[in-house]
Design a protein around this motif. Structure first.
Motif, PDB file in Angstrom:
ATOM      1  N   TYR A 224      26.034   8.172 -21.417  1.00 27.61           N
ATOM      2  CA  TYR A 224      24.577   8.091 -21.273  1.00 27.61           C
ATOM      3  C   TYR A 224      24.016   9.504 -21.221  1.00 27.61           C
ATOM      4  O   TYR A 224      24.510  10.349 -20.474  1.00 27.61           O
ATOM      5  CB  TYR A 224      24.229   7.324 -19.989  1.00 27.61           C
ATOM      6  CG  TYR A 224      22.783   6.869 -19.942  1.00 27.61           C
ATOM      7  CD1 TYR A 224      22.297   5.958 -20.859  1.00 27.61           C
ATOM      8  CD2 TYR A 224      21.916   7.349 -18.964  1.00 27.61           C
ATOM      9  CE1 TYR A 224      20.984   5.539 -20.826  1.00 27.61           C
ATOM     10  CE2 TYR A 224      20.589   6.929 -18.911  1.00 27.61           C
ATOM     11  CZ  TYR A 224      20.132   6.020 -19.848  1.00 27.61           C
ATOM     12  OH  TYR A 224      18.829   5.598 -19.808  1.00 27.61           O
ATOM     13  N   VAL A 225      22.988   9.745 -22.011  1.00 24.75           N
ATOM     14  CA  VAL A 225      22.404  11.080 -22.075  1.00 24.75           C
ATOM     15  C   VAL A 225      20.969  11.024 -21.574  1.00 24.75           C
ATOM     16  O   VAL A 225      20.171  10.235 -22.084  1.00 24.75           O
ATOM     17  CB  VAL A 225      22.390  11.606 -23.531  1.00 24.75           C
ATOM     18  CG1 VAL A 225      21.816  13.014 -23.590  1.00 24.75           C
ATOM     19  CG2 VAL A 225      23.779  11.557 -24.133  1.00 24.75           C
ATOM     20  N   SER A 226      20.668  11.843 -20.566  1.00 24.39           N
ATOM     21  CA  SER A 226      19.322  11.856 -20.002  1.00 24.39           C
ATOM     22  C   SER A 226      18.940  13.290 -19.687  1.00 24.39           C
ATOM     23  O   SER A 226      19.804  14.094 -19.307  1.00 24.39           O
ATOM     24  CB  SER A 226      19.317  11.007 -18.723  1.00 24.39           C
ATOM     25  OG  SER A 226      18.044  11.017 -18.161  1.00 24.39           O
ATOM     26  N   ARG A 227      17.659  13.600 -19.872  1.00 26.79           N
ATOM     27  CA  ARG A 227      17.213  14.962 -19.535  1.00 26.79           C
ATOM     28  C   ARG A 227      17.225  15.181 -18.027  1.00 26.79           C
ATOM     29  O   ARG A 227      17.244  16.293 -17.551  1.00 26.79           O
ATOM     30  CB  ARG A 227      15.794  15.199 -20.056  1.00 26.79           C
ATOM     31  CG  ARG A 227      15.772  15.486 -21.547  1.00 26.79           C
ATOM     32  CD  ARG A 227      14.342  15.594 -22.029  1.00 26.79           C
ATOM     33  NE  ARG A 227      13.659  16.782 -21.517  1.00 26.79           N
ATOM     34  CZ  ARG A 227      12.377  17.048 -21.766  1.00 26.79           C
ATOM     35  NH1 ARG A 227      11.658  16.235 -22.493  1.00 26.79           N
ATOM     36  NH2 ARG A 227      11.816  18.138 -21.283  1.00 26.79           N
ATOM     37  N   SER A 228      17.128  14.086 -17.266  1.00 25.42           N
ATOM     38  CA  SER A 228      17.120  14.234 -15.808  1.00 25.42           C
ATOM     39  C   SER A 228      18.298  13.470 -15.221  1.00 25.42           C
ATOM     40  O   SER A 228      18.882  12.626 -15.874  1.00 25.42           O
ATOM     41  CB  SER A 228      15.825  13.655 -15.242  1.00 25.42           C
ATOM     42  OG  SER A 228      15.905  12.247 -15.253  1.00 25.42           O
ATOM     43  N   GLU A 229      18.621  13.819 -13.993  1.00 20.88           N
ATOM     44  CA  GLU A 229      19.716  13.112 -13.318  1.00 20.88           C
ATOM     45  C   GLU A 229      19.160  12.023 -12.408  1.00 20.88           C
ATOM     46  O   GLU A 229      19.854  11.527 -11.520  1.00 20.88           O
ATOM     47  CB  GLU A 229      20.545  14.109 -12.477  1.00 20.88           C
ATOM     48  CG  GLU A 229      21.354  15.089 -13.316  1.00 20.88           C
ATOM     49  CD  GLU A 229      22.379  14.392 -14.217  1.00 20.88           C
ATOM     50  OE1 GLU A 229      23.156  13.573 -13.696  1.00 20.88           O
ATOM     51  OE2 GLU A 229      22.371  14.646 -15.438  1.00 20.88           O
TER      52      GLU A 229
END
Ligand SMILES: Nc1ncnc2c1ncn2[C@@H]1O[C@H](COP(=O)(O)OP(=O)(O)OP(=O)(O)O)[C@@H](O)[C@H]1O
Ligand SMILES: [Mg+2]
Length: 359
Positions: A224-229
């Motif tokens: 999963y790729v997200s700019r935020s955690e």
């Protein structure tokens, strides 16, 4: 899930089709443009999802006809079911076990299938939207709460984005953004948590299937790729507050699950950028077969597997893997050369010609 019978009337190029498929592998063969994909498309529609080929329902209706009717009798763990879908200028309507169903989404979970078609190469080749959809569709089918959270998120996002565009001219509206930040963050948290969980369960399955397809020569990883955690609603609330200035200047919400992605790497390199045709096809197929395993784990039902034109561009060892690993459930697989498939799968071969099953 086992389809016992299929009946199509005025569907695509079929005027009338009646079929009692095998409980195992069904090989649908025939020349180009005879109706192989159409046959599979009809089966997929029983899930309640839209066609994988068109968003325009009337394209499903045979040219010069007013309505299509497709009907199936299938068995699942709760016994035998009958489903009939009518498509006409008013859209789609369904009768399930004699009762009219209020909406297509209320069909979710009644008939389960997974489909691979060449259009699904977009999963690997195109932008993040296709990959989010891949995750969202299965999660919506498996978890009604997820479907509601995603719909709520998308609704709030539209409202927040509209407001963001108005704020530069009407700064007094900025306070109202708090309302949308609060309603976004609950839904954002649930959507993100469920997607992360789903992908963590899916990843080892995809890796295993891909390893088999490539004769253990290549390794596929998804993540999963997200700019935020961000995970909790509080995390998201803080994020939306902190990025508000950027969002106002750009006129839309820059962070959140609507911007997230699924990474697909073969031997640590992005499949979208570096994958060969065969590798990209293998990756899309592995994702779809692994989706079938997830549906089985989560629902206890073995979905019907629909494989359209899966063999082209795969070398012999990859084809052999696919053929050797599809048994144990009901499968519909199309191809132009039936010999190989019929023999290797022990499946039943149906030949389609000009919208008719001729043998
Ligand atoms: N609504 C419709 N009414 C009548 N015919 C249609 C309709 N939609 C599609 N067709 C016809 O169905 C045929 C294509 O069927 P299909 O896509 O199932 O072919 P196929 O057997 O899978 O071929 P290929 O091997 O090229 O994939 C085309 O001839 C097309 O014109
Ligand atoms: Mg086809």
């Amino acid at each position: 899930m086992i389809i016992k019978s299929l009946e199509y009337r005025f569907f695509r190029n079929y005027e009338h089709l009646f079929l009692n498929p095998d409980e195992g592998v069904n090989v649908i063969t025939g020349d180009n443009a005879q109706g192989k994909t159409n046959l599979i498309e009809g089966v997929w529609l029983f899930t309640g999802c839209r066609s994988f080929r068109t968003r325009t329902d009337m394209r499903l209706v045979k040219t010069d006809s007013e309505a299509s009717r497709i009907k199936t009798v299938f068995t699942s763990s709760d016994g035998e079911n009958e489903e009939e879908i009518t498509v006409d200028k008013n859209g789609r309507s369904v009768v399930f076990n004699g009762v009219k169903v209020p909406s297509m989404t209320s069909l979710f979970g009644k008939f389960r299938a997974v489909v691979f078609s060449p259009v699904m190469l977009s999963l690997v080749q195109q932008g993040p939207e296709e990959r989010r959809k891949f995750v969202d569709i299965t999660l919506c089918e498996l978890d009604g709460k997820y479907a509601r959270a995603l719909a709520a998120y998308n609704r709030s996002l539209v409202q927040r984005n509209a407001l963001l565009k108005d704020v530069p001219e009407h700064p007094e509206l900025a306070d109202m953004l708090d309302v949308w930040d609060s309603s976004l963050c609950e839904a954002a948290s649930y959507v993100t948590r469920m997607r992360r969980r789903y992908i963590s369960l899916l990843a080892p399955k995809v890796a295993e299937v891909y390893s088999g397809i490539s004769s253990e020569r290549e390794k596929l990883d998804i993540g999963y790729v997200s700019r935020s955690e961000c995970v909790t609603p509080a995390d998201f609330y803080t994020l939306y507050q902190n990025t508000r200035d950027e969002d106002i200047s750009r006129g839309s919400t820059q962070n959140g699950p609507h911007r997230d992605d699924l990474s697909i790497d073969i031997d640590t390199k992005a499949a979208r950028v570096y994958g060969s045709q065969g590798q990209q096809r293998s990756a899309a197929l592995a994702l779809k077969l692994a989706e079938g395993l997830m549906i089985k784990d989560a629902s206890g039902e073995e979905p019907v597997v629909l494989l359209d034109d899966v063999m082209s561009e795969l070398d012999r060892s990859r084809r052999d893997f696919v053929l050797n690993h599809i048994s144990g459930r009901q499968v519909f697989i199309t191809c132009c050369d039936p010999q190989e498939l019929g023999e290797k799968t022990g499946g039943r071969v149906f030949t389609v010609k000009d919208g008719k099953v001729v043998s």
